[in-house]
Design a protein around this motif. Structure first.
Motif, PDB file in Angstrom:
ATOM      1  N   HIS A   1       0.843  -1.194   0.000  1.00  0.00           N
ATOM      2  CA  HIS A   1       0.000   0.000   0.000  1.00  0.00           C
ATOM      3  C   HIS A   1       0.881   1.248   0.000  1.00  0.00           C
ATOM      4  CE1 HIS A   1      -3.931  -1.922   0.587  1.00  0.00           C
ATOM      5  NE2 HIS A   1      -3.255  -2.835   1.266  1.00  0.00           N
ATOM      6  N   LEU A   2       0.377   2.298  -0.619  1.00  0.00           N
ATOM      7  CA  LEU A   2       1.122   3.545  -0.732  1.00  0.00           C
ATOM      8  C   LEU A   2       0.134   4.701  -0.766  1.00  0.00           C
ATOM      9  CD1 LEU A   2       3.715   5.239  -1.435  1.00  0.00           C
ATOM     10  CD2 LEU A   2       3.194   4.743  -3.834  1.00  0.00           C
ATOM     11  N   GLY A   3       0.430   5.763  -0.048  1.00  0.00           N
ATOM     12  CA  GLY A   3      -0.420   6.944  -0.091  1.00  0.00           C
ATOM     13  C   GLY A   3       0.119   8.049   0.790  1.00  0.00           C
ATOM     14  N   VAL A   4      -0.507   9.194   0.708  1.00  0.00           N
ATOM     15  CA  VAL A   4      -0.165  10.333   1.560  1.00  0.00           C
ATOM     16  C   VAL A   4      -1.418  10.719   2.329  1.00  0.00           C
ATOM     17  CG1 VAL A   4       0.576  12.731   1.652  1.00  0.00           C
ATOM     18  CG2 VAL A   4       1.640  11.162   0.016  1.00  0.00           C
ATOM     19  N   GLU A   5      -1.326  10.698   3.642  1.00  0.00           N
ATOM     20  CA  GLU A   5      -2.452  11.057   4.498  1.00  0.00           C
ATOM     21  C   GLU A   5      -2.010  12.108   5.504  1.00  0.00           C
ATOM     22  OE1 GLU A   5      -4.153   7.645   6.352  1.00  0.00           O
ATOM     23  OE2 GLU A   5      -4.289   6.491   4.481  1.00  0.00           O
ATOM     24  N   ASN A   6      -2.757  13.205   5.560  1.00  0.00           N
ATOM     25  CA  ASN A   6      -2.449  14.297   6.487  1.00  0.00           C
ATOM     26  C   ASN A   6      -1.011  14.778   6.333  1.00  0.00           C
ATOM     27  OD1 ASN A   6      -5.083  14.122   7.660  1.00  0.00           O
ATOM     28  ND2 ASN A   6      -4.370  12.393   8.913  1.00  0.00           N
ATOM     29  N   GLY A   7      -0.554  14.833   5.072  1.00  0.00           N
ATOM     30  CA  GLY A   7       0.773  15.352   4.784  1.00  0.00           C
ATOM     31  C   GLY A   7       1.910  14.398   5.082  1.00  0.00           C
ATOM     32  N   LYS A   8       1.603  13.128   5.355  1.00  0.00           N
ATOM     33  CA  LYS A   8       2.655  12.161   5.663  1.00  0.00           C
ATOM     34  C   LYS A   8       2.546  10.946   4.741  1.00  0.00           C
ATOM     35  CE  LYS A   8       3.147  13.371  10.568  1.00  0.00           C
ATOM     36  NZ  LYS A   8       3.119  12.845  11.964  1.00  0.00           N
ATOM     37  N   LEU A   9       3.710  10.442   4.324  1.00  0.00           N
ATOM     38  CA  LEU A   9       3.758   9.268   3.464  1.00  0.00           C
ATOM     39  C   LEU A   9       3.367   8.031   4.255  1.00  0.00           C
ATOM     40  CD1 LEU A   9       4.589   8.185   0.627  1.00  0.00           C
ATOM     41  CD2 LEU A   9       6.862   7.768   1.585  1.00  0.00           C
ATOM     42  N   LYS A  10       2.443   7.237   3.701  1.00  0.00           N
ATOM     43  CA  LYS A  10       1.990   6.015   4.342  1.00  0.00           C
ATOM     44  C   LYS A  10       2.408   4.820   3.493  1.00  0.00           C
ATOM     45  CE  LYS A  10      -0.566   7.526   7.892  1.00  0.00           C
ATOM     46  NZ  LYS A  10      -0.446   7.048   9.290  1.00  0.00           N
ATOM     47  N   LEU A  11       3.184   3.925   4.084  1.00  0.00           N
ATOM     48  CA  LEU A  11       3.633   2.727   3.393  1.00  0.00           C
ATOM     49  C   LEU A  11       3.121   1.498   4.126  1.00  0.00           C
ATOM     50  CD1 LEU A  11       7.376   3.710   2.736  1.00  0.00           C
ATOM     51  CD2 LEU A  11       5.492   3.741   1.091  1.00  0.00           C
ATOM     52  N   GLY A  12       2.635   0.518   3.372  1.00  0.00           N
ATOM     53  CA  GLY A  12       2.136  -0.710   3.963  1.00  0.00           C
ATOM     54  C   GLY A  12       3.175  -1.814   3.945  1.00  0.00           C
ATOM     55  N   ARG A  13       2.811  -2.950   4.486  1.00  0.00           N
ATOM     56  CA  ARG A  13       3.690  -4.112   4.496  1.00  0.00           C
ATOM     57  C   ARG A  13       3.972  -4.557   3.062  1.00  0.00           C
ATOM     58  NH1 ARG A  13       1.862 -10.150   6.547  1.00  0.00           N
ATOM     59  NH2 ARG A  13       3.756 -11.261   5.856  1.00  0.00           N
ATOM     60  N   GLU A  14       5.204  -4.954   2.779  1.00  0.00           N
ATOM     61  CA  GLU A  14       5.594  -5.387   1.438  1.00  0.00           C
ATOM     62  C   GLU A  14       5.700  -6.910   1.374  1.00  0.00           C
ATOM     63  OE1 GLU A  14       8.101  -1.524  -0.138  1.00  0.00           O
ATOM     64  OE2 GLU A  14       9.204  -3.210   0.731  1.00  0.00           O
ATOM     65  N   VAL A  15       5.086  -7.491   0.343  1.00  0.00           N
ATOM     66  CA  VAL A  15       5.164  -8.929   0.087  1.00  0.00           C
ATOM     67  C   VAL A  15       5.381  -9.121  -1.416  1.00  0.00           C
ATOM     68  CG1 VAL A  15       3.683  -9.561   2.042  1.00  0.00           C
ATOM     69  CG2 VAL A  15       2.652  -9.078  -0.193  1.00  0.00           C
ATOM     70  N   TYR A  16       5.924 -10.271  -1.799  1.00  0.00           N
ATOM     71  CA  TYR A  16       6.064 -10.506  -3.237  1.00  0.00           C
ATOM     72  C   TYR A  16       5.056 -11.533  -3.696  1.00  0.00           C
ATOM     73  CZ  TYR A  16       8.882  -7.866  -6.346  1.00  0.00           C
ATOM     74  OH  TYR A  16       9.287  -6.886  -7.205  1.00  0.00           O
ATOM     75  N   CYS A  17       4.429 -11.225  -4.840  1.00  0.00           N
ATOM     76  CA  CYS A  17       3.270 -11.979  -5.307  1.00  0.00           C
ATOM     77  C   CYS A  17       3.516 -12.588  -6.677  1.00  0.00           C
ATOM     78  CB  CYS A  17       2.046 -11.064  -5.367  1.00  0.00           C
ATOM     79  SG  CYS A  17       1.678 -10.203  -3.819  1.00  0.00           S
ATOM     80  N   TYR A  18       2.618 -13.495  -7.051  1.00  0.00           N
ATOM     81  CA  TYR A  18       2.743 -14.230  -8.311  1.00  0.00           C
ATOM     82  C   TYR A  18       1.387 -14.298  -9.015  1.00  0.00           C
ATOM     83  CZ  TYR A  18       3.045 -18.362 -11.348  1.00  0.00           C
ATOM     84  OH  TYR A  18       2.995 -19.226 -12.411  1.00  0.00           O
ATOM     85  N   ALA A  19       1.411 -14.088 -10.318  1.00  0.00           N
ATOM     86  CA  ALA A  19       0.220 -14.270 -11.155  1.00  0.00           C
ATOM     87  C   ALA A  19       0.646 -14.996 -12.422  1.00  0.00           C
ATOM     88  CB  ALA A  19      -0.417 -12.923 -11.488  1.00  0.00           C
ATOM     89  N   GLU A  20      -0.325 -15.543 -13.162  1.00  0.00           N
ATOM     90  CA  GLU A  20       0.035 -16.291 -14.365  1.00  0.00           C
ATOM     91  C   GLU A  20      -1.030 -16.133 -15.441  1.00  0.00           C
ATOM     92  OE1 GLU A  20       0.572 -20.120 -12.595  1.00  0.00           O
ATOM     93  OE2 GLU A  20      -1.495 -20.745 -12.978  1.00  0.00           O
ATOM     94  N   SER A  21      -0.617 -16.476 -16.659  1.00  0.00           N
ATOM     95  CA  SER A  21      -1.502 -16.316 -17.804  1.00  0.00           C
ATOM     96  C   SER A  21      -1.153 -17.365 -18.844  1.00  0.00           C
ATOM     97  CB  SER A  21      -1.340 -14.915 -18.398  1.00  0.00           C
ATOM     98  OG  SER A  21      -2.045 -14.786 -19.618  1.00  0.00           O
TER      99      SER A  21
END
Length: 508
Positions: free
Chosen positions: A93-113
């Motif tokens: 997750h990423l965003g700016v709330e009340n003038g502060k950078l908000k970062l969420g937990r980072e995980v690595y994901c997989y998709a296929e086609s």
């Protein structure tokens, strides 16, 4: 008849002597496909120019809206493994709330086609997120900020290391080496990082370079750099460094990338890889980062209120812009970089013209065309919709196979003359497009510019149409085998035409 060998010897000797006298050693291209992403084989262009082509936007390939994903999902890598397309990306997750950078937990994901057009997220059940393993997460340890997998094609690569990756940040000590037997289950190759000197706050990547016989790594660094252009800023610039390795664990020959004729610019990612249809050419799709600041034009861009919200956290969050460039190299260090954008931000619309917009996934893929009966095309995937809401997305873009750059001439006509080359094969094929009234003709010359008898321009049947592979014919046919191994030049006449690539191939 007895004089024929002597005549052949004299012609060959004359061509070789001329090559030496003109100071240009012939390039042995063998039966490789040659593109025009650089000017390595171009001697001159007359009333013609190299033309950069731009990808066409298509549908959304994947949306990152799961609880473990979000508007900070990024650093995608795509691998073609047989009939399966594998996509890897960071969920966050990423965003700016009340003038502060908000970062969420980072995980690595997989998709296929199965088609490279739309991707699905399998339920892997490997890692827990918020108390559940019902997700597509493949890695949660060190390196989750920028994990970048590739399929190792090195001869003798152990089965348990068929897939490899690098990932890590400076705060973690550098880049760590990973391996996997199936692209899903991953483990560290060793506990300590394998590359330690660098910034690494980007998508750092590595791959096996079959043409050079080494592993290559490309990673983030900062440098002031040098340039021949009249552009200079004193601050540090986001830049790219490379190194090589024989075993993926011990790296050497570190060097900052250099460029043919480009200004010093912020290059956020690099996305360098061997082009799969011409693997002796490395193609990169770096993300250009530009801090524009506030202006009337900046305020006219989409979603001003959201832009102001981001700028409250930091000016660059709201007023920096990004787009993808094109660059190419034959030695892995010196690149010819197009200063014109390859993938622009495009028409103004919601979720575009953002910091992070148009960041492409690592590697292009061959996919089927949506036009029935049309040849396959290239697909690449670029980000949109960062920063806001529950998620972002990757849009698919398409380009003609080999279609990055063409030699183009208008209806009035133009010519391309190659440098001296040597080849293997018995026919010359072209990837080209003309108008209904346009055409291409090819003359084969000796190294000193004399037409080879039987292969003069006037003897060449005009080539017209729009195809990935067409054999060139002359009055006596298409067989060029008697010229194999001799230094020759190609003189190409174009009229309302684009030539994307050429290749000497065997008809047998």
């Amino acid at each position: 008849m007895k004089l024929q060998p002597l005549v052949i010897f004299c012609v060959c000797f004359s061509s070789l002597l001329s090559t030496v006298l003109h100071g240009a050693d012939p390039t042995d291209i063998g039966s490789r496909r040659e593109l025009f992403v650089d000017d390595a084989l171009i001697d001159s262009l007359t009333n013609a120019q190299r033309k950069l082509h731009h990808p066409i936007p298509r549908e959304i390939a994947i949306t990152h809206d799961a609880p473990w994903e979000g508007a900070g999902s990024g650093y995608h890598s795509v691998i073609r493994d047989g009939d399966l397309y594998r996509m890897y990306y960071r969920g966050s997750h990423l965003g700016v709330e009340n003038g502060k950078l908000k970062l969420g937990r980072e995980v690595y994901c997989y998709a296929e086609s199965r088609d490279g057009i739309t991707f699905t997220k399998p339920n892997l059940g490997l890692h827990e997120y918020n108390g559940s393993k019902k997700n597509n997460i493949i890695w949660t340890g060190v390196g989750t900020h920028n994990f970048a997998p590739f399929l190792d094609t090195r001869a003798g690569c152990p089965a348990e290391s068929r897939y490899k990756a690098l990932g890590g940040q400076a705060s973690e000590g550098g880049l760590f080496a990973f391996h996997s037997p199936d692209g899903i289950h991953w483990s560290l190759m060793r506990e300590k990082p394998v590359v330690t000197q660098g910034a690494f706050d980007s998508q750092n990547l590595a791959f096996w370079d079959e043409a050079a016989g080494v592993y290559r790594v490309y990673f983030r660094t900062f440098t002031k750099g040098t340039t021949t252009a009249k552009v200079w800023k004193p601050a540090g610039y986001r830049a790219i460094r490379t190194a090589t390795s024989k075993d993926f664990l011990h790296w050497e020959n570190e060097a900052d990338l250099t460029y043919h004729d480009s200004p010093v610019e912020h290059l956020y990612t690099n996305q360098v890889s061997p082009y799969f249809r011409a693997p002796h050419i490395l193609i990169g799709l770096p993300l250009r980062y530009v801090e524009r600041g506030w202006s009337a034009s900046m305020r006219a861009l989409p979603e001003l209120k959201r832009r102001e919200q981001r700028a409250a956290g930091h000016l660059r969050y709201g007023t920096a812009l990004t787009e993808t460039l094109l660059m190419a190299s034959r030695n892995g260090v010196h690149f010819e970089r197009w200063n014109e954008a390859f993938l622009r931000p495009g028409p103004q619309r919601p979720d575009t013209w953002l910091y992070g917009h148009q960041g492409t996934a690592w590697r292009t893929m061959e996919t089927k065309s949506a036009l029935p009966g049309a040849p396959n095309e290239l697909s690449l995937y670029a980000s949109e919709g960062n920063w806001h809401g529950k998620g972002n997305a990757m849009r698919r873009y398409t380009l003609r196979l080999d279609g990055f750059v063409s030699v183009h001439a208008a209806f009035s006509g133009g010519e391309l003359l190659t440098t001296p080359i040597q080849f293997h094969g018995d026919q010359l094929t072209l990837n080209f497009a003309t108008s209904a009234a346009g055409a291409i003709r090819v003359e084969i010359q000796t190294a000193d510019g004399k037409p080879v008898p039987g292969f003069e321009l006037e003897s060449c049947a005009p080539v017209f149409g729009d195809t990935l592979e067409r054999t060139v014919t002359w009055k006596n046919g298409s067989d060029v085998s008697k010229l194999v191994g001799q230094p020759v030049r190609l003189r190409v006449e174009l009229k309302d035409a684009d030539l994307y690539a050429f290749q000497f191939t065997s008809s047998k």
